[in-house]
Design a protein around this motif. Sequence first.
Motif: not given
Length: 205
Positions: A131-133, A168-172, A201-205
């Motif tokens: 939920a936080v992610v 886990h983190y990548d799945t969230w 580092v992840h990006r919102r498309p």
Amino acid sequence: MDERGNRWSELTGGEAGERYAARFAALAESGTDVHGEAHFCAGLLAPGSRVLDAGCGTGRVAIRLAELGHSCTGVDADASMLAQARRRAPEMAWCEADLVEVADLGLEPGFDMAVAAGNVVPLLAPGTEPAVVSALASLLRPGGLLVAGFGLDADHLPLAEATVTLAHYDTWCVGAGLEPLSRHATWDGDAYTGGGYAVSVHRRP
């Protein structure tokens, strides 16, 4: 505020602010670079970007990014940590709230980056991590970045054992609509090839 409490509050009793600030002040006086996280983030940002420091603590990262010309908002559930941040930078925006509530604070969306440094993710309240992610992702502009660095074993955590894996983190992150951009072993940007700490580092498309 979320009544479940987070692992940080269980560890510290909500009274760690002064000790935490003193620790980093001593490191800085000894010549240690205490701004690695901020400089890593700055390298990913355009001038004058909007940054959300999620789990900002005493404001070390947000204040340095502000000094570098970015507009920063800090959110943390620990009042003692925020007291130090407000003392150091009273002109900046500091919000006291659990990160599971961050999307409900009335913050204007469209942040260029949300950063969660300092083992924020493993210290969240158990079960609230997805939920936080998702909440952090919802506050990013298209193309905005989520940057998180955290320990993956007890040697890199103030805990007896790890609470989060990279899987886990990548799945969230995928569930929050984010795509992976890069992963590093340190805030200096070293490539991640395995080990007990990772900066993602992840990006919102």
